[in-house]
Scaffold this active site. Sequence first.
Site, mmCIF file in Angstrom:
data_model
loop_
_atom_site.group_PDB
_atom_site.id
_atom_site.type_symbol
_atom_site.label_atom_id
_atom_site.label_comp_id
_atom_site.label_asym_id
_atom_site.label_seq_id
_atom_site.Cartn_x
_atom_site.Cartn_y
_atom_site.Cartn_z
ATOM 1 N N GLU A 1 0.958 -1.071 0.155
ATOM 2 C CA GLU A 1 0.097 0.053 -0.054
ATOM 3 C C GLU A 1 0.837 1.353 -0.006
ATOM 4 O OE1 GLU A 1 -4.040 -1.288 2.156
ATOM 5 O OE2 GLU A 1 -2.350 -1.059 3.446
ATOM 6 N N VAL A 2 1.820 1.336 -0.791
ATOM 7 C CA VAL A 2 2.606 2.312 -0.880
ATOM 8 C C VAL A 2 2.030 3.502 -1.781
ATOM 9 C CG1 VAL A 2 4.810 3.312 -1.522
ATOM 10 C CG2 VAL A 2 4.693 1.190 -0.371
#
Length: 528
Positions: A322-323
């Site tokens: 989840e960057v």
Amino acid sequence: MASAARLLLVLLAAAVGLCAGAGRGGGRVDLWPMPASVARGAQTLLVSKDLKLSTAGSSYTDGKGILREAFQRMVAVVELDHVINGSYPRGSPVLAGVRVVVRSPNDELNFGVDESYKLSVPATGNPLYAQIEAQTVFGALHALETFSQLCNFDFNARLIELHSAPWTIMDMPRFPYRGLLIDTSRHYLPVPVIKSVIDSMTFSKLNVLHWHIVDEESFPLQIPSYPKLWNGAYSYSERYTFDDAIDIVQYAEKRGVNVLAEIDVPGHALSWGVGYPSLWPSATCKEPLDVSNDFTFQVINGILSDFSKIFKFKFVHLGGDEVNTSCWTTTPRIKSWLIKHGMNESDAYRYFVLRAQKIAISHGYDIINWEETFNNFGDKLDRKTVVHNWLGSGVAEKVVAAGLRCIVSNQDKWYLDHLDATWEGFYMNEPLTNIYNPQQQKLVLGGEVCMWGEHIDASDIQQTIWPRAAAAAERLWTPIEKLAKDAGSVTARLARFRCLLNQRGVAAAPLAGYGRSAPSDPGSCLRQ
Ligand SMILES: *[C@@H]1O[C@H](CO)[C@@H](O)[C@H](O)[C@H]1NC(C)=O
Ligand SMILES: *[C@@H]1O[C@H](CO)[C@@H](O)[C@H](O)[C@H]1NC(C)=O
Ligand SMILES: *[C@@H]1O[C@H](CO)[C@@H](O)[C@H](O)[C@H]1NC(C)=O
């Protein structure tokens, strides 16, 4: 039918019901998880009030007391604080003790340690001893757990009994990695709570505690190399000293549970900047960690260097999920760094993950990363990478086809924070789905159920974990051909195990309904 005969039938039926209630199970082998092979007889033994541990014939000296302490814990969960003061009828067979033969003197716990065991309980002998044989002390610990599940308190005799002797049980896990994730960033979990989770894991033979230590919300752990990091804790007291972490790891290792430490970079790291604001892209855009700043990698190096002194498990988890890179392009300083290095945002994400991997490897670790790293640049990952699935099913088959190792945690089935994920779904989730090649099957190390901490804390963690985690534990332990084809057929056995957890002080929730639901009606534990 004469009323006396009818009364007799009713009484008989009640007696049969009571026997089942005492865990005798009317023909069912009441063990959880089900061992690889079980043979049994029909004899009932009494168990001595003063059960002895013998280690004659072992090459293992138990210098750390791992076996001795496990034996004492086993006796305690068998006795369950009942007053054991019946008298032994003359001439009835009494089990005097358990003889444990451990072949390897090595008591280092790590990934892939031999966990197999053989447990035999003969029906005759003088003195009468149960016999455990195992390659390592950790196999012997599993055998003691299995032995404890054979024993019951007899309420008439006020003694411990062991039914269906003689027993011969040969057992070993299907997968070497059988994990449970806890998250101490979203809510702090006091040390005794973590220890009680570890204790409860051993009852279903789980062997990896994945400690998701820090995240955006809080940084509870002391890091000696960077002493301001834990300024990111929620409060002064919601923290762990470095020595607390050592204590937790040792506590777990003595119980055959490895601790997998995680730092989740470069996203999920906002709390790091409370102590060191230069880790943030800017004061208004605080994550992911600043990719352009060497200090970021110095801090990661310091953390992993400190970790390597206490977390001895073969793997460290570097997150990588989840960057959202938008702060990198909206912060002018970082934007010009990207241009200077000819990188776009996805290049920079890859650069970050690979650089962090190299640091971890330099400290002797193999790396685990969440699956987005594989989905985005799988062919660039270090070959030591284990890809941790979570987004959905169908990932493991791609990972192992690419020659990398995998851990399965697909959120639709194995996320404990999803209260609508049922125990039946936990039970039926098969890590080797669509993987037929034996070489590729070996690359699936196992699986992990995840207790994310947004909506749990010390008040309700155990009933959210159990009994659903136990359903997955059998999937990960028991040979596939012995697993039920339909979860419904193990309901009674799992319900009995859930009651056993309750008896042992674990706040496992009823099976019926969703995760952590309350009992729906008055009634026996065995029917909820
Ligand atoms: C067993 O313990 C109970 C309660 O402590 C006591 O009343 C009883 O006399 C004891 N029985 C024997 C046989 O020791
Ligand atoms: C990414 O972060 C930016 C800035 O914090 C935010 O505006 C945006 O909505 C985020 N994007 C996603 C997909 O979450
Ligand atoms: C980033 O650049 C690489 C080449 O370095 C290119 O293959 C990729 O498509 C680019 N990604 C984006 C999101 O522009």
